[in-house]
Design an enzyme around this catalytic site. Sequence first.
Site, PDB file in Angstrom:
ATOM      1  CB  CYS A 198      -0.838   0.187   0.952  1.00 27.69           C
ATOM      2  SG  CYS A 198      -2.155   1.571   1.382  1.00 27.69           S
ATOM      3  NE  ARG A 228      -5.582  -0.464 -11.435  1.00 25.45           N
ATOM      4  CZ  ARG A 228      -4.389   0.332 -11.802  1.00 25.45           C
ATOM      5  NH1 ARG A 228      -4.007   2.347 -11.731  1.00 25.45           N
ATOM      6  NH2 ARG A 228      -3.522  -0.301 -11.639  1.00 25.45           N
TER       7      ARG A 228
HETATM    8  C1  LIG Z   1      -8.474   1.989  -5.260  1.00 23.46           C
HETATM    9  C2  LIG Z   1      -7.841   1.235  -4.922  1.00 23.46           C
HETATM   10  C3  LIG Z   1      -7.408   0.725  -4.211  1.00 23.46           C
HETATM   11  C4  LIG Z   1      -6.808  -0.746  -3.864  1.00 23.46           C
HETATM   12  N1  LIG Z   1      -6.058  -1.353  -2.100  1.00 23.46           N
HETATM   13  C5  LIG Z   1      -5.133  -1.986  -2.391  1.00 23.46           C
HETATM   14  C6  LIG Z   1      -5.218  -3.046  -0.698  1.00 23.46           C
HETATM   15  O1  LIG Z   1      -6.501  -2.347  -0.718  1.00 23.46           O
HETATM   16  N2  LIG Z   1      -4.484  -3.574  -1.456  1.00 23.46           N
HETATM   17  C7  LIG Z   1      -3.020  -3.878  -1.540  1.00 23.46           C
HETATM   18  O2  LIG Z   1      -3.120  -5.072  -1.454  1.00 23.46           O
HETATM   19  N3  LIG Z   1      -3.491  -3.118  -2.990  1.00 23.46           N
HETATM   20  C8  LIG Z   1      -4.765  -2.599  -3.011  1.00 23.46           C
HETATM   21  N4  LIG Z   1      -4.741  -1.870  -3.834  1.00 23.46           N
HETATM   22  C9  LIG Z   1      -3.764  -2.510  -5.351  1.00 23.46           C
HETATM   23  C10 LIG Z   1      -4.540  -3.298  -6.226  1.00 23.46           C
HETATM   24  O3  LIG Z   1      -4.423  -4.487  -5.632  1.00 23.46           O
HETATM   25  C11 LIG Z   1      -3.461  -3.597  -7.329  1.00 23.46           C
HETATM   26  O4  LIG Z   1      -2.138  -4.545  -6.466  1.00 23.46           O
HETATM   27  C12 LIG Z   1      -3.162  -2.334  -8.484  1.00 23.46           C
HETATM   28  O5  LIG Z   1      -4.397  -1.899  -8.596  1.00 23.46           O
HETATM   29  C13 LIG Z   1      -2.125  -3.139  -9.479  1.00 23.46           C
HETATM   30  O6  LIG Z   1      -2.999  -3.921  -9.922  1.00 23.46           O
HETATM   31  P1  LIG Z   1      -4.668  -3.563 -11.602  1.00 23.46           P
HETATM   32  O7  LIG Z   1      -3.747  -2.942 -12.616  1.00 23.46           O
HETATM   33  O8  LIG Z   1      -5.352  -5.455 -11.792  1.00 23.46           O
HETATM   34  O9  LIG Z   1      -5.363  -2.542 -10.811  1.00 23.46           O
HETATM   35  C14 LIG Z   1      -5.432  -1.113  -5.278  1.00 23.46           C
HETATM   36  C15 LIG Z   1      -5.911  -0.476  -5.742  1.00 23.46           C
HETATM   37  C16 LIG Z   1      -6.040   1.133  -6.007  1.00 23.46           C
HETATM   38  C17 LIG Z   1      -6.595   1.240  -6.921  1.00 23.46           C
END
Ligand SMILES: Cc1cc2nc3c(=O)[nH]c(=O)nc-3n(C[C@H](O)[C@H](O)[C@H](O)COP(=O)(O)O)c2cc1C
Length: 351
Positions: free
Chosen positions: A127, A252
Amino acid sequence: MSPDTLAVSIFSWHGHRVLSRGDMYKKNLIGKILIDDPVFLAPIMGVTDLPFRRMVKRYGAGLVFSEMIASRQTIEKCHSAIKAREDYAEEFPMAVQLAGCEPDVMAEAARINVDHGAALIDINFGCPIKRVVHKLCGSALMKDECLAARIMEATVKAAKVPVTVKMRLGWDEAHRNAPAMAKIAEECGIGMVTVHARTRNQRFNGTADWEAVRAVRDSVKIPVIVNGDILTPQDAKRAMEISGADGVMIGRGAYGRPWLLRQVMDYLRSGAVTAAPEMDEISRIVREHYDSILRHYGEYQGVAIARKHLCWYLGNLPGSCAVYTEIKTMQDPEAVKEKLAGYFASGKTGF
Ligand SMILES: Cc1cc2nc3c(=O)[nH]c(=O)nc-3n(C[C@H](O)[C@H](O)[C@H](O)COP(=O)(O)O)c2cc1C
């Protein structure tokens, strides 16, 4: 099916076993948790709540992760910070993600969540947000490998279920220590590492560096999952090829498309992209998801929480601008449902 009777299998995208059942048990990698396909739903605060996870699970996902839960909050207000045991049981197997920087508190929070039905515990080392890293939690722990190790050891010892870790490539360009952190994780008894292929300082900017995950993969024997910018089945295949990872985690990309993980699993298995649901099925999904949000949060909170999901669903559909503009200010859930029904029945969708 009881957790004890579940078999274990992880398949690579080309259909070969990455880890045989025997290997999994021998290495005690993810215990006895059934992972049919290494395609996981990412933890996303404010999004991957119970209603959304259930929609994704309906189509299929190797594993779904809860939103990050603060470990201290869990032990201090355990009733409000964690969901009811039945919730987790219905989603089995699901991973509960914990954040925190105190080894004994993380251990206790893990114990509480396992008691409430979590099949796996995931530790957040990724995070990037200020209020988390200022408390030395989340990605700040990538700068303190000793404390990170103590947290992992304590959590593994307490949890009695497999413990996994989600991390970034490192704090910044000059400190890309994910391979070293993964090695430490493996030594601490962690069963799987997921890497969001960006540094903390990148937050969500730039593009995910899937290639950099290869060094993490090469540093350990436990499964490594690649995450970041995977929006299509083809992206998933490329991310696995480029990184050498054992599976993918998708965040996402699944917004407004809870069926995406199913499509990814199909593509990795067969090489063919399966169609998205037809419009009448999407209409049912939206309605069910909406009702599920209202039930879970109550009407007042639910109407507001559901808006972003409606925006994502409708954003993927033709001719939906006007209906979303109206819906986004509505307070009455029945009026929202009527508007949605009108949209799906109007033929404006092009179907
Ligand atoms: C709004 C938001 C909230 C997120 N909350 C968490 C979380 O609670 N725990 C975590 O490990 N990653 C969190 N992430 C990161 C995502 O798990 C992921 O690693 C990141 O979005 C990249 O992957 P993606 O491109 O498939 O979205 C969050 C990302 C976003 C955009």
